[in-house]
Design a protein around this motif. Structure first.
Motif, PDB file in Angstrom:
ATOM      1  N   HIS A 295      14.805  10.276   2.249  1.00 23.04           N
ATOM      2  CA  HIS A 295      15.321  10.909   1.035  1.00 23.04           C
ATOM      3  C   HIS A 295      14.205  11.357   0.107  1.00 23.04           C
ATOM      4  O   HIS A 295      14.485  11.834  -0.988  1.00 23.04           O
ATOM      5  N   ARG A 296      12.978  11.208   0.509  1.00 23.74           N
ATOM      6  CA  ARG A 296      11.866  11.580  -0.353  1.00 23.74           C
ATOM      7  C   ARG A 296      11.922  13.038  -0.803  1.00 23.74           C
ATOM      8  O   ARG A 296      11.717  13.301  -1.999  1.00 23.74           O
ATOM      9  N   PRO A 297      12.187  13.965   0.038  1.00 27.46           N
ATOM     10  CA  PRO A 297      12.231  15.347  -0.445  1.00 27.46           C
ATOM     11  C   PRO A 297      13.323  15.562  -1.499  1.00 27.46           C
ATOM     12  O   PRO A 297      13.106  16.259  -2.494  1.00 27.46           O
ATOM     13  N   ILE A 298      14.463  14.943  -1.319  1.00 27.99           N
ATOM     14  CA  ILE A 298      15.560  15.119  -2.278  1.00 27.99           C
ATOM     15  C   ILE A 298      15.219  14.433  -3.584  1.00 27.99           C
ATOM     16  O   ILE A 298      15.403  14.989  -4.673  1.00 27.99           O
ATOM     17  N   VAL A 299      14.693  13.226  -3.515  1.00 26.82           N
ATOM     18  CA  VAL A 299      14.315  12.474  -4.721  1.00 26.82           C
ATOM     19  C   VAL A 299      13.209  13.207  -5.454  1.00 26.82           C
ATOM     20  O   VAL A 299      13.231  13.330  -6.682  1.00 26.82           O
ATOM     21  N   ASN A 300      12.212  13.721  -4.713  1.00 29.69           N
ATOM     22  CA  ASN A 300      11.125  14.469  -5.358  1.00 29.69           C
ATOM     23  C   ASN A 300      11.671  15.699  -6.071  1.00 29.69           C
ATOM     24  O   ASN A 300      11.242  16.027  -7.181  1.00 29.69           O
ATOM     25  N   ALA A 301      12.625  16.377  -5.453  1.00 34.03           N
ATOM     26  CA  ALA A 301      13.211  17.554  -6.087  1.00 34.03           C
ATOM     27  C   ALA A 301      13.956  17.163  -7.352  1.00 34.03           C
ATOM     28  O   ALA A 301      13.853  17.849  -8.383  1.00 34.03           O
ATOM     29  N   GLU A 302      14.685  16.059  -7.335  1.00 34.03           N
ATOM     30  CA  GLU A 302      15.416  15.595  -8.524  1.00 34.03           C
ATOM     31  C   GLU A 302      14.444  15.194  -9.625  1.00 34.03           C
ATOM     32  O   GLU A 302      14.675  15.468 -10.803  1.00 34.03           O
ATOM     33  N   ILE A 303      13.376  14.538  -9.245  1.00 32.61           N
ATOM     34  CA  ILE A 303      12.362  14.141 -10.236  1.00 32.61           C
ATOM     35  C   ILE A 303      11.763  15.369 -10.884  1.00 32.61           C
ATOM     36  O   ILE A 303      11.607  15.421 -12.114  1.00 32.61           O
ATOM     37  N   ARG A 304      11.386  16.365 -10.072  1.00 34.58           N
ATOM     38  CA  ARG A 304      10.823  17.598 -10.624  1.00 34.58           C
ATOM     39  C   ARG A 304      11.820  18.274 -11.568  1.00 34.58           C
ATOM     40  O   ARG A 304      11.457  18.736 -12.641  1.00 34.58           O
ATOM     41  N   TYR A 305      13.109  18.287 -11.197  1.00 34.45           N
ATOM     42  CA  TYR A 305      14.135  18.892 -12.051  1.00 34.45           C
ATOM     43  C   TYR A 305      14.259  18.128 -13.373  1.00 34.45           C
ATOM     44  O   TYR A 305      14.324  18.721 -14.446  1.00 34.45           O
ATOM     45  N   PHE A 306      14.265  16.820 -13.294  1.00 34.05           N
ATOM     46  CA  PHE A 306      14.361  15.969 -14.489  1.00 34.05           C
ATOM     47  C   PHE A 306      13.186  16.213 -15.426  1.00 34.05           C
ATOM     48  O   PHE A 306      13.352  16.379 -16.632  1.00 34.05           O
ATOM     49  N   VAL A 307      11.971  16.206 -14.864  1.00 28.49           N
ATOM     50  CA  VAL A 307      10.770  16.428 -15.668  1.00 28.49           C
ATOM     51  C   VAL A 307      10.816  17.816 -16.299  1.00 28.49           C
ATOM     52  O   VAL A 307      10.521  17.996 -17.482  1.00 28.49           O
ATOM     53  N   ARG A 308      11.163  18.821 -15.507  1.00 31.87           N
ATOM     54  CA  ARG A 308      11.223  20.180 -16.026  1.00 31.87           C
ATOM     55  C   ARG A 308      12.276  20.279 -17.128  1.00 31.87           C
ATOM     56  O   ARG A 308      12.054  20.903 -18.163  1.00 31.87           O
ATOM     57  N   GLU A 309      13.427  19.644 -16.940  1.00 28.74           N
ATOM     58  CA  GLU A 309      14.524  19.700 -17.914  1.00 28.74           C
ATOM     59  C   GLU A 309      14.104  19.080 -19.238  1.00 28.74           C
ATOM     60  O   GLU A 309      14.345  19.641 -20.298  1.00 28.74           O
ATOM     61  N   PHE A 310      13.455  17.910 -19.194  1.00 30.29           N
ATOM     62  CA  PHE A 310      13.132  17.203 -20.432  1.00 30.29           C
ATOM     63  C   PHE A 310      11.796  17.594 -21.028  1.00 30.29           C
ATOM     64  O   PHE A 310      11.629  17.510 -22.231  1.00 30.29           O
ATOM     65  N   GLU A 311      10.832  17.982 -20.233  1.00 32.97           N
ATOM     66  CA  GLU A 311       9.536  18.308 -20.793  1.00 32.97           C
ATOM     67  C   GLU A 311       9.401  19.798 -21.094  1.00 32.97           C
ATOM     68  O   GLU A 311       8.946  20.169 -22.155  1.00 32.97           O
ATOM     69  N   GLU A 312       9.787  20.629 -20.172  1.00 36.35           N
ATOM     70  CA  GLU A 312       9.532  22.054 -20.329  1.00 36.35           C
ATOM     71  C   GLU A 312      10.613  22.720 -21.153  1.00 36.35           C
ATOM     72  O   GLU A 312      10.312  23.441 -22.107  1.00 36.35           O
ATOM     73  N   LYS A 313      11.875  22.536 -20.797  1.00 38.42           N
ATOM     74  CA  LYS A 313      12.943  23.251 -21.476  1.00 38.42           C
ATOM     75  C   LYS A 313      13.209  22.703 -22.872  1.00 38.42           C
ATOM     76  O   LYS A 313      13.436  23.459 -23.803  1.00 38.42           O
ATOM     77  N   ARG A 314      13.200  21.427 -23.012  1.00 33.81           N
ATOM     78  CA  ARG A 314      13.548  20.837 -24.308  1.00 33.81           C
ATOM     79  C   ARG A 314      12.333  20.685 -25.209  1.00 33.81           C
ATOM     80  O   ARG A 314      12.461  20.326 -26.366  1.00 33.81           O
ATOM     81  N   GLY A 315      11.189  20.886 -24.701  1.00 32.18           N
ATOM     82  CA  GLY A 315       9.984  20.886 -25.523  1.00 32.18           C
ATOM     83  C   GLY A 315       9.693  19.555 -26.172  1.00 32.18           C
ATOM     84  O   GLY A 315       9.391  19.500 -27.360  1.00 32.18           O
ATOM     85  N   HIS A 316       9.815  18.494 -25.463  1.00 31.54           N
ATOM     86  CA  HIS A 316       9.515  17.135 -25.956  1.00 31.54           C
ATOM     87  C   HIS A 316      10.375  16.752 -27.165  1.00 31.54           C
ATOM     88  O   HIS A 316       9.953  15.986 -28.021  1.00 31.54           O
ATOM     89  N   ARG A 317      11.553  17.328 -27.248  1.00 35.86           N
ATOM     90  CA  ARG A 317      12.448  17.046 -28.370  1.00 35.86           C
ATOM     91  C   ARG A 317      12.848  15.573 -28.398  1.00 35.86           C
ATOM     92  O   ARG A 317      12.847  14.943 -29.454  1.00 35.86           O
ATOM     93  N   GLU A 318      13.171  14.985 -27.257  1.00 33.10           N
ATOM     94  CA  GLU A 318      13.593  13.591 -27.214  1.00 33.10           C
ATOM     95  C   GLU A 318      12.456  12.657 -27.594  1.00 33.10           C
ATOM     96  O   GLU A 318      12.668  11.668 -28.290  1.00 33.10           O
TER      97      GLU A 318
END
Length: 155
Positions: free
Chosen positions: A18-41
């Motif tokens: 499941h490493r490829p799927i987990v890595n993809a989810e991690i990348r999506y999570f990081v991109r969602e919270f760091e890039e799109k939201r701009g460190h708002r949280e």
């Protein structure tokens, strides 16, 4: 046979790796919270952290002082109420003692009245006996006087 092993290996990797799927989810999570939201949280968390520190440093001591003052006021009121309750209890005890004293006084008055009645009865008895004795003595003296007068006339 190599092809079968390779196919089984591919199937196994797809099913159990499941490493490829987990890595993809991690990348999506990081991109969602760091890039799109701009460190708002993270900024919100930092602001909350500052507010908590400020509350601990400023508001909490002030509130503790207020609580201490209110507690001292409550303790003072409780002590005053306790003192008043003790005074009421003392007055009740005194009233009970006073009522006992009144009952004792009434009993003593009744006993005194009975004593005076008994003394009056005894006085009347003594007066009657005295009157009888005086009467008997008077009779004896009058008889003696008559006898003395007879003797004097006879002589």
């Amino acid at each position: 046979m190599d092809r079968i092993i390779k196919d089984v290996g591919d199937i196994q990797s797809r099913l159990f790796d499941h490493r490829p799927i987990v890595n993809a989810e991690i990348r999506y999570f990081v991109r969602e919270f760091e890039e799109k939201r701009g460190h708002r949280e993270s900024r919100l968390l930092e602001n909350l952290h500052k507010m908590v520190q400020e509350t601990n440093e400023q508001t909490l001591p002030a509130d503790l002082e207020g609580i201490k003052q209110q507690l001292s006021n409550v303790i003072g009121r409780l002590e005053a109420a306790n003192h008043m309750a003790e005074r009421v209890q003392q007055r009740e005890l005194e009233a009970q003692k006073s009522s006992q004293l009144q009952e004792n006084m009434e009993r003593m008055k009744d006993e005194w009245a009975d004593f005076l009645k008994e003394q009056l009865r005894l006085k009347e008895e003594v007066d009657e006996e005295h009157a009888k004795a005086v009467g008997q003595v008077s009779i004896q003296y009058s008889e003696k006087k008559k006898d003395l007068d007879k003797l004097l006339l006879d002589n």
